[in-house]
Design an enzyme around this catalytic site. Sequence first.
Site, short mmCIF file in Angstrom:
data_model
loop_
_atom_site.label_atom_id
_atom_site.label_comp_id
_atom_site.label_asym_id
_atom_site.label_seq_id
_atom_site.Cartn_x
_atom_site.Cartn_y
_atom_site.Cartn_z
N HIS A 60 0.85 -1.20 0.00
CA HIS A 60 0.00 0.00 0.00
C HIS A 60 0.88 1.24 0.00
CE1 HIS A 60 0.87 -0.59 4.26
NE2 HIS A 60 0.30 0.54 4.60
N ASP A 64 5.85 4.07 5.02
CA ASP A 64 6.71 3.04 5.63
C ASP A 64 6.76 1.77 4.80
OD1 ASP A 64 4.01 2.78 6.43
OD2 ASP A 64 4.54 1.60 8.19
N HIS A 65 6.02 1.75 3.67
CA HIS A 65 6.03 0.56 2.82
C HIS A 65 6.56 0.82 1.40
CE1 HIS A 65 3.79 -2.02 5.67
NE2 HIS A 65 3.52 -0.82 6.16
ZN ZN Z 1 2.77 0.24 7.89
#
Ligand code: ZN
Length: 302
Positions: A60, A64-65
């Site tokens: 997503h 942080d990804h």
């Molecule tokens: Zn996350």
Amino acid sequence: MKLTILGCYSATPRALTNTTAQVLEINNHMFLIDCGEGTQVHLRRHKIKFNRIKHVFISHLHGDHFFGLVGLISTFRLLTREADLHVYGPKGIKEIVTLQMKLADSWTNYNLYFHELTSKESELIYEDELVEVHTIPLEHRIYTNGYLFKEKEGERKLDVDLAEEANIDVAYYRKLKQGFDVENEDGILIRNESVTKPGQKPKSYAFCSDTVYKEDIVPIIKDVDVLYHESTFLEKHAHLGPRTKHSTAKEAASIAKQANVGTLVLGHFSTRYGGLEPFKAEAQEVFENVELSEDGKVFDFS
Ligand SMILES: [Zn+2]
């Protein structure tokens, strides 16, 4: 099947903790799953030959990804990469990445393909003769998918002594390994099972992050060898799960138990906690075979 955890913490990178990224090596493929900030540095630190990465799967569009993705794509260009790169992720990922390349006038010299996802049903998004990859629709604050990686059934093991005894021409050995019955030199049909044994059991890996506790993923990930499931919180913060759309270690364990997985790997830990052992302890109240992710940890599941 080998899994290298490059980062397994939520929210922001800190001095000693990295955000989500991992490398899955399965049947001669090297897949990058999520690409938190600094992923290319961690790939180098762990001496991973990252030119072998041809497919990147982004769950997503929370930072942080995927904040490491533009950097990685740019570094591939500077390294004069020639191989195609395929990026799978939510609709919008192409726009985010190409806007930066456009404004920097820094297009890649290799082919970069985006496969944008919009479906809320599990779908097959990649397949070749060795593996297949399916999405696992998750429930988070924005559109999110987990990914299911499955080895395909390998060849059967031929017992050459039995095949010789059965008077089968060597020209048919290939067919036997592929599971077919064949006729021997006397024209008699030889059943495949009488001269072969099943090959190695195909391995499977499910990556589920980020998500609130979501039982309807259970049928999709049923009986996988390894499940990575986010466990942002411990029980004392369970009330934050539904609000922030994250899970607790215990909820991850409940999913693992219902899906009858082999091993549960916990990750996406909130950095508010002092240590990780309580995550394992709380999960093991529900499901025995639990492992903790750690940045830099390598799991060999072969
Ligand atoms: Zn996350």
